[in-house]
Design a protein around this motif. Structure first.
Motif, PDB file in Angstrom:
ATOM      1  N   GLU A   1      -7.168   3.649 -15.009  1.00  0.00           N
ATOM      2  CA  GLU A   1      -7.820   4.906 -14.638  1.00  0.00           C
ATOM      3  C   GLU A   1      -9.245   4.668 -14.152  1.00  0.00           C
ATOM      4  OE1 GLU A   1      -7.311   7.018 -18.273  1.00  0.00           O
ATOM      5  OE2 GLU A   1      -5.142   7.301 -17.966  1.00  0.00           O
ATOM      6  N   LYS A   2      -9.947   3.752 -14.788  1.00  0.00           N
ATOM      7  CA  LYS A   2     -11.316   3.429 -14.371  1.00  0.00           C
ATOM      8  C   LYS A   2     -11.322   2.802 -12.978  1.00  0.00           C
ATOM      9  CE  LYS A   2     -15.512   1.115 -16.060  1.00  0.00           C
ATOM     10  NZ  LYS A   2     -15.785   0.123 -15.019  1.00  0.00           N
TER      11      LYS A   2
ATOM     12  N   MET B   1      -9.140   3.239 -10.608  1.00  0.00           N
ATOM     13  CA  MET B   1      -8.847   4.296  -9.644  1.00  0.00           C
ATOM     14  C   MET B   1     -10.088   5.131  -9.349  1.00  0.00           C
ATOM     15  SD  MET B   1      -5.159   5.869 -10.674  1.00  0.00           S
ATOM     16  CE  MET B   1      -3.646   4.918 -10.645  1.00  0.00           C
ATOM     17  N   ARG B   2     -10.787   5.520 -10.391  1.00  0.00           N
ATOM     18  CA  ARG B   2     -11.970   6.367 -10.207  1.00  0.00           C
ATOM     19  C   ARG B   2     -13.044   5.636  -9.405  1.00  0.00           C
ATOM     20  NH1 ARG B   2     -11.037   7.527 -15.767  1.00  0.00           N
ATOM     21  NH2 ARG B   2     -12.763   6.133 -16.339  1.00  0.00           N
ATOM     22  N   GLU B   3     -13.239   4.368  -9.683  1.00  0.00           N
ATOM     23  CA  GLU B   3     -14.295   3.618  -9.000  1.00  0.00           C
ATOM     24  C   GLU B   3     -14.019   3.473  -7.511  1.00  0.00           C
ATOM     25  OE1 GLU B   3     -14.776  -0.070 -11.082  1.00  0.00           O
ATOM     26  OE2 GLU B   3     -16.117   0.819 -12.585  1.00  0.00           O
ATOM     27  N   MET B   4     -12.766   3.167  -7.138  1.00  0.00           N
ATOM     28  CA  MET B   4     -12.466   3.020  -5.710  1.00  0.00           C
ATOM     29  C   MET B   4     -12.509   4.368  -5.002  1.00  0.00           C
ATOM     30  SD  MET B   4     -11.995   0.800  -3.321  1.00  0.00           S
ATOM     31  CE  MET B   4     -11.501  -0.728  -4.140  1.00  0.00           C
ATOM     32  N   GLN B   5     -12.038   5.419  -5.667  1.00  0.00           N
ATOM     33  CA  GLN B   5     -12.109   6.749  -5.057  1.00  0.00           C
ATOM     34  C   GLN B   5     -13.561   7.158  -4.859  1.00  0.00           C
ATOM     35  OE1 GLN B   5      -9.233   8.708  -4.113  1.00  0.00           O
ATOM     36  NE2 GLN B   5     -10.929   9.580  -2.934  1.00  0.00           N
ATOM     37  N   SER B   6     -14.408   6.844  -5.830  1.00  0.00           N
ATOM     38  CA  SER B   6     -15.827   7.162  -5.721  1.00  0.00           C
ATOM     39  C   SER B   6     -16.471   6.407  -4.563  1.00  0.00           C
ATOM     40  CB  SER B   6     -16.541   6.826  -7.032  1.00  0.00           C
ATOM     41  OG  SER B   6     -17.925   7.081  -6.932  1.00  0.00           O
ATOM     42  N   LEU B   7     -16.091   5.139  -4.382  1.00  0.00           N
ATOM     43  CA  LEU B   7     -16.623   4.367  -3.256  1.00  0.00           C
ATOM     44  C   LEU B   7     -16.234   5.013  -1.932  1.00  0.00           C
ATOM     45  CD1 LEU B   7     -17.984   1.853  -2.017  1.00  0.00           C
ATOM     46  CD2 LEU B   7     -15.782   0.674  -2.244  1.00  0.00           C
TER      47      LEU B   7
ATOM     48  N   ARG C   1      -6.438   5.658   1.354  1.00  0.00           N
ATOM     49  CA  ARG C   1      -4.980   5.665   1.503  1.00  0.00           C
ATOM     50  C   ARG C   1      -4.461   4.374   0.863  1.00  0.00           C
ATOM     51  NH1 ARG C   1      -1.158   8.154   4.816  1.00  0.00           N
ATOM     52  NH2 ARG C   1      -2.757   9.218   6.064  1.00  0.00           N
ATOM     53  N   PRO C   2      -4.275   4.354  -0.453  1.00  0.00           N
ATOM     54  CA  PRO C   2      -3.983   3.103  -1.151  1.00  0.00           C
ATOM     55  C   PRO C   2      -2.641   2.493  -0.775  1.00  0.00           C
ATOM     56  CG  PRO C   2      -3.747   4.976  -2.615  1.00  0.00           C
ATOM     57  CD  PRO C   2      -4.345   5.504  -1.365  1.00  0.00           C
ATOM     58  N   HIS C   3      -2.616   1.172  -0.802  1.00  0.00           N
ATOM     59  CA  HIS C   3      -1.390   0.426  -0.520  1.00  0.00           C
ATOM     60  C   HIS C   3      -0.608   0.297  -1.815  1.00  0.00           C
ATOM     61  CE1 HIS C   3       1.357  -2.066   1.560  1.00  0.00           C
ATOM     62  NE2 HIS C   3       0.523  -2.405   2.528  1.00  0.00           N
ATOM     63  N   ILE C   4       0.616   0.825  -1.829  1.00  0.00           N
ATOM     64  CA  ILE C   4       1.388   0.861  -3.065  1.00  0.00           C
ATOM     65  C   ILE C   4       2.242  -0.389  -3.264  1.00  0.00           C
ATOM     66  CG2 ILE C   4       1.368   3.374  -3.129  1.00  0.00           C
ATOM     67  CD1 ILE C   4       4.628   1.589  -2.344  1.00  0.00           C
TER      68      ILE C   4
ATOM     69  N   CYS D   1      -6.169  11.655  -8.070  1.00  0.00           N
ATOM     70  CA  CYS D   1      -7.548  11.188  -8.184  1.00  0.00           C
ATOM     71  C   CYS D   1      -8.327  11.417  -6.881  1.00  0.00           C
ATOM     72  CB  CYS D   1      -7.548   9.706  -8.553  1.00  0.00           C
ATOM     73  SG  CYS D   1      -9.142   9.047  -9.077  1.00  0.00           S
ATOM     74  N   GLY D   2      -7.599  11.745  -5.790  1.00  0.00           N
ATOM     75  CA  GLY D   2      -8.272  12.053  -4.534  1.00  0.00           C
ATOM     76  C   GLY D   2      -7.769  11.307  -3.318  1.00  0.00           C
ATOM     77  N   ALA D   3      -6.782  10.431  -3.489  1.00  0.00           N
ATOM     78  CA  ALA D   3      -6.274   9.661  -2.355  1.00  0.00           C
ATOM     79  C   ALA D   3      -5.560  10.559  -1.362  1.00  0.00           C
ATOM     80  CB  ALA D   3      -5.325   8.566  -2.835  1.00  0.00           C
ATOM     81  N   LYS D   4      -5.662  10.158  -0.079  1.00  0.00           N
ATOM     82  CA  LYS D   4      -4.977  10.888   0.995  1.00  0.00           C
ATOM     83  C   LYS D   4      -3.739  10.085   1.386  1.00  0.00           C
ATOM     84  CE  LYS D   4      -5.261  11.851   5.908  1.00  0.00           C
ATOM     85  NZ  LYS D   4      -5.981  11.527   7.151  1.00  0.00           N
ATOM     86  N   GLY D   5      -2.596  10.461   0.858  1.00  0.00           N
ATOM     87  CA  GLY D   5      -1.381   9.754   1.214  1.00  0.00           C
ATOM     88  C   GLY D   5      -1.377   8.331   0.695  1.00  0.00           C
ATOM     89  N   ILE D   6      -0.403   7.545   1.192  1.00  0.00           N
ATOM     90  CA  ILE D   6      -0.237   6.175   0.737  1.00  0.00           C
ATOM     91  C   ILE D   6       0.025   5.255   1.926  1.00  0.00           C
ATOM     92  CG2 ILE D   6       0.641   6.817  -1.549  1.00  0.00           C
ATOM     93  CD1 ILE D   6       3.489   6.172  -0.459  1.00  0.00           C
ATOM     94  N   THR D   7      -0.124   3.973   1.670  1.00  0.00           N
ATOM     95  CA  THR D   7       0.273   2.924   2.607  1.00  0.00           C
ATOM     96  C   THR D   7       1.402   2.133   1.976  1.00  0.00           C
ATOM     97  OG1 THR D   7      -2.009   2.737   3.379  1.00  0.00           O
ATOM     98  CG2 THR D   7      -0.532   0.918   3.914  1.00  0.00           C
ATOM     99  N   VAL D   8       2.377   1.739   2.793  1.00  0.00           N
ATOM    100  CA  VAL D   8       3.469   0.885   2.312  1.00  0.00           C
ATOM    101  C   VAL D   8       3.627  -0.297   3.253  1.00  0.00           C
ATOM    102  CG1 VAL D   8       4.697   2.853   1.294  1.00  0.00           C
ATOM    103  CG2 VAL D   8       5.296   2.087   3.603  1.00  0.00           C
TER     104      VAL D   8
END
Length: 369
Positions: free
Chosen positions: A25-26, A28-34, A43-46, A61-68
């Motif tokens: 969780e930490k 996730m929050r740190e990268m979203q904050s960046l 758009r995180p790579h899953i 947490c705030g991500a816009k969609g995903i990458t695959v």
């Protein structure tokens, strides 16, 4: 697997994949904050976690969609209700493009291209081609896929000339060559140069064609070392959710490493060596031989960083020296490369305060097509 919830870690069979929920969780929050601090979409790579529940956590947490990386991953995520998807690998051939056609009817798809041939096949085999937004991959130094920067405009001109109805969403790169850096200074230089190349290219595209180009970069350590330059509109890190022993080599500690493999010491030869039941079928066999991110061991034994995992066979991790361990003792190992490690498991156990709080199915495990 719900019967595992509430169990102590020591009650789980070994080897098992553990996820420290506080660290997850930490991270996730740190990268979203960046991303938020620089006005960039995340758009995180899953491909790292391959888990619909964790992808949904990232979105919440705030991500816009995903990458695959693969269509199989995209199909699984769409089945789970996640439908804003960037397929960041080139797709060719009737088999895959027929699947893409079906997927595009139930999800918003962006697709990686680096050749006119891929566009031609897209329109040949995919009835939904006009609804698929393309992203042109730029080779900023990794020398894998992608168009060299000085040839991107040539490709765009050909695409627009032959397929004027095409949706060009923008450009993207994977600046993964930062992992080859010999020191932090070189890593920052590589990351910044890649971003600068992308920003300047997007400005030329906008000037020439009026395309409001997405400018997407994607590498966890590039972002951690160099931040996000003005003009970058999207980031696609993957391993930041868990990190691994390679990233610990960069940070100088394991405090961000959320994923470990719990194993059991099953054999010991005096103080010479100890053997755990965590082999190459339970953990990646990757090692980095040199540079800033060099790893001296096949993974890091948590709280016993002085111990070297000298060898991984199919079912065994051979550790030297064996002094700290007793037969039957539980250990946790931080893998050198977490992405292929996760792909070896059906489930991961989310741990908080030493207990299983959630069981994560690895929904896209083995979805390599």
């Amino acid at each position: 697997m719900r019967q595992q919830i509430g169990k102590q870690v020591d009650e789980l069979d070994t080897p098992s994949l553990l996820i420290d929920l506080d660290r997850l969780e930490k991270n996730m929050r740190e990268m979203q904050s960046l991303a938020d601090s620089r006005g960039a979409a995340l758009r995180p790579h899953i491909k790292t976690h391959k888990c619909g529940a964790i992808a949904q956590m990232q979105i919440e947490c705030g991500a816009k969609g995903i990458t695959v990386a693969k269509l199989g991953e995209a199909e699984v995520m769409a089945d789970l209700g996640i439908t804003d998807i960037f397929v960041a690998t080139q797709i060719v051939g009737v088999q895959k493009l027929s699947r893409l056609d079906a997927l595009a009817k139930r999800a918003t798809i962006r697709l990686a291209v680096d050749s006119l041939i891929q566009i031609e096949q897209l329109f040949q085999y995919c009835t939904q081609a006009a609804d698929v937004e393309i992203m042109i991959e730029v080779d900023t130094g990794l020398q894998r896929c992608g168009v060299e920067p000085d040839r991107v405009e040539i490709l765009i001109n050909k695409i627009i000339g032959k397929f004027p109805e095409i949706k060009i969403g923008g450009i993207f790169t994977h600046e993964g060559h930062v992992y080859q850096a010999v020191d932090r200074k070189q890593m920052v230089q590589i990351a910044r140069q890649a971003q600068q190349t992308m920003v300047e290219l997007s400005q030329r595209i906008r000037s020439r064609w009026g395309i409001a180009s997405e400018v997407s970069v994607g590498c966890t350590l590039a972002l951690q070392s160099a931040g996000i330059q003005s003009g970058i509109t999207e980031i696609r890190p993957g391993t930041y959710v868990f990190y691994d022993a390679t990233h610990a080599a960069y940070f100088g500690d394991t405090s961000r490493c959320a994923a470990t493999i719990v194993g059991t010491v099953i054999s010991k030869s005096g103080d010479k060596r100890a053997v755990a039941d965590v082999g190459a079928k339970a953990m990646t066999i990757d090692m980095r031989a040199s540079g800033l991110l060099a790893t001296k061991s096949f993974g890091s034994v948590y709280r016993h960083e002085e111990v070297i995992i000298r060898k991984l066979s199919d079912e065994h991790a051979i550790m030297v020296p064996g002094t700290p361990f007793a037969i039957g003792e539980r250990i946790e190992i931080i893998p050198n490369h977490i992405c292929p490690t996760v792909n070896l498991y059906d489930t991961a156990y989310g741990i908080r305060n030493g207990k299983v709080e959630v069981v994560f199915p690895i929904h896209a495990r083995g979805r390599n097509q």
